[in-house]
Design an enzyme around this catalytic site. Structure first.
Site, short mmCIF file in Angstrom:
data_model
loop_
_atom_site.label_atom_id
_atom_site.label_comp_id
_atom_site.label_asym_id
_atom_site.label_seq_id
_atom_site.Cartn_x
_atom_site.Cartn_y
_atom_site.Cartn_z
N LYS A 54 0.84 -1.20 0.00
CA LYS A 54 0.00 0.00 0.00
C LYS A 54 0.88 1.25 0.00
O LYS A 54 0.61 2.21 -0.71
CB LYS A 54 -0.93 0.00 1.22
CG LYS A 54 -2.05 -1.02 1.09
CD LYS A 54 -2.80 -1.25 2.38
CE LYS A 54 -3.74 -2.45 2.23
NZ LYS A 54 -4.36 -2.88 3.46
N GLN A 98 -4.65 -1.53 9.41
CA GLN A 98 -4.46 -2.86 8.83
C GLN A 98 -5.02 -3.93 9.78
O GLN A 98 -4.69 -3.97 10.95
CB GLN A 98 -2.96 -3.11 8.56
CG GLN A 98 -2.66 -4.43 7.89
CD GLN A 98 -3.25 -4.53 6.47
OE1 GLN A 98 -3.14 -3.61 5.68
NE2 GLN A 98 -3.90 -5.65 6.18
N ASP A 121 -11.39 2.58 3.80
CA ASP A 121 -11.76 1.17 3.70
C ASP A 121 -13.29 1.00 3.65
O ASP A 121 -13.78 -0.09 3.39
CB ASP A 121 -11.22 0.39 4.91
CG ASP A 121 -9.92 -0.33 4.59
OD1 ASP A 121 -9.71 -0.66 3.41
OD2 ASP A 121 -9.13 -0.58 5.52
#
Ligand SMILES: NC(=O)c1ccc[n+]([C@@H]2O[C@H](COP(=O)([O-])OP(=O)(O)OC[C@H]3O[C@@H](n4cnc5c(N)ncnc54)[C@H](OP(=O)(O)O)[C@@H]3O)[C@@H](O)[C@H]2O)c1
Length: 302
Positions: A54, A98, A121
């Site tokens: 990422k 994460q 997200d």
């Protein structure tokens, strides 16, 4: 006959090139560089790889990547304090924690603390609610990547029967919502299956589009797939596989495999995503897209 491969890696490269151009224009117009803050707690090796990917993708697209690598012993209140700071920081446009977090931390509480405007997200209940009403703020990265893969490959979803195996909040449920939406990449008739579904193969064999998000190596076999179906493999699992080396000797190697038994299913399906090189690269790409859009909205709201 062998299925056509849906090359997620190539498509991700194309979309990232588009995003890079859009970022450059945005920076020129606003003098603001989109920035994504990524928080990693602990030493999970798979998470470290995802986070590195990422970070690299962000930098390559011309965005700022802010990495927060925290020790396993980090407490919920320390994590909430960091998220609180990032929420208020006008130079941060996207915040990503994460997963999985260490067991001692309440994951939902942490994810709920990210302001919806920076929740790239799309896990926050506000964003989930907006998606379900068809007026999304952000689209969840893996399902959005899959939808883009279908649309850009000119695979019709309208009127098709899409069967999703898996009902997680990250993949299965939001995938169902996107395919149900009205318009391009939606308008499908959707069935969601899970571990309590009865007669699973009977249902999967009715799928025009079969999406496997189970987390079990090579679970979907050829006898579960309708001839000509589009098969999307979300799974990322490690499995010992026998390979023949350059000397013709058989040996066991630890390989990344999907939830679909690629070798048998490709003989039945019309289209199939490989693992690796299918859904994974698109997930990371859509995080970039969401970060850019977050920056656009936050700058416009100033
Ligand atoms: N490529 C990417 O970018 C990406 C992104 C996210 C996830 N993944 C991968 O995708 C896979 C799924 O992830 P996830 O987060 O959705 O997993 P998850 O939260 O563990 O959910 C798995 C789902 O599969 C269902 N399931 C498990 N065993 C089943 C069975 N025998 N028959 C039918 N359904 C079954 C479960 O049913 P119940 O609800 O009844 O337990 C659950 O709904 C994992 O391999 C993960 O690593 C990949």
């Amino acid at each position: 006959m062998s299925a056509q491969i849906l090359d997620g890696k190539l498509m991700a490269e194309n979309i990232r090139a588009e995003i890079k151009d859009e970022v450059a224009k945005f920076v020129e117009e606003t003098k603001v560089q989109p920035a994504l803050a990524v928080i990693l707690v602990g030493e999970n090796p798979a998470s470290q790889v995802y986070v590195r990917n990422k970070e690299a993708a962000c930098v390559k697209a011309g965005m700022k990547s802010l990495m927060y690598r925290l020790p396993e012993e980090t407490t919920s209140s320390e994590l909430l304090e960091l998220i609180g700071k990032l929420n208020k920081d006008a130079d941060v446009h996207g915040i990503l924690v994460q997963l999985p977090l260490p067991k001692s931390i309440d994951e939902k509480k942490i994810l709920d603390a990210i302001v919806p405007e920076k929740d790239v997200d799309a896990f926050h209940p506000t964003n989930v609610g907006l998606i379900s009403q068809g007026r999304p703020n952000f689209l969840p990265c893996t399902p959005y990547g899959i939808q883009q893969l279908l649309v850009r490959s000119k695979i019709e979803t309208k009127g098709k029967h899409a069967v999703i195996i898996g009902r997680s909040d990250i993949v299965g449920k939001p995938m169902a919502l996107l395919l149900l939406q009205k318009g391009l990449g939606g308008d499908a008739t959707v069935t969601v299956c899970h571990s309590r579904t009865a007669n699973l193969p009977e249902i999967t064999k009715q799928a025009d589009i079969l999406i496997a998000a189970i987390g079990q190596a090579e679970f979907v076999t050829a006898d579960m797939v309708k001839p000509g179906a589009v098969v999307i493999d979300v799974g990322m699992n490690r499995k010992e596989k026998e390979v023949v080396d350059e000397n013709g000797e058989k040996k066991l190697v630890n390989k990344l495999v999907g939830d679909v038994d690629f070798e048998s299913v490709k003989e039945v399906a019309g289209w199939i995503t490989p693992v690796p090189g299918g859904v994974g690269p698109l997930t990371v790409t859509m995080i970039l897209y969401n970060t850019l859009n977050g920056a656009r909205r936050q700058v416009a709201a100033r």
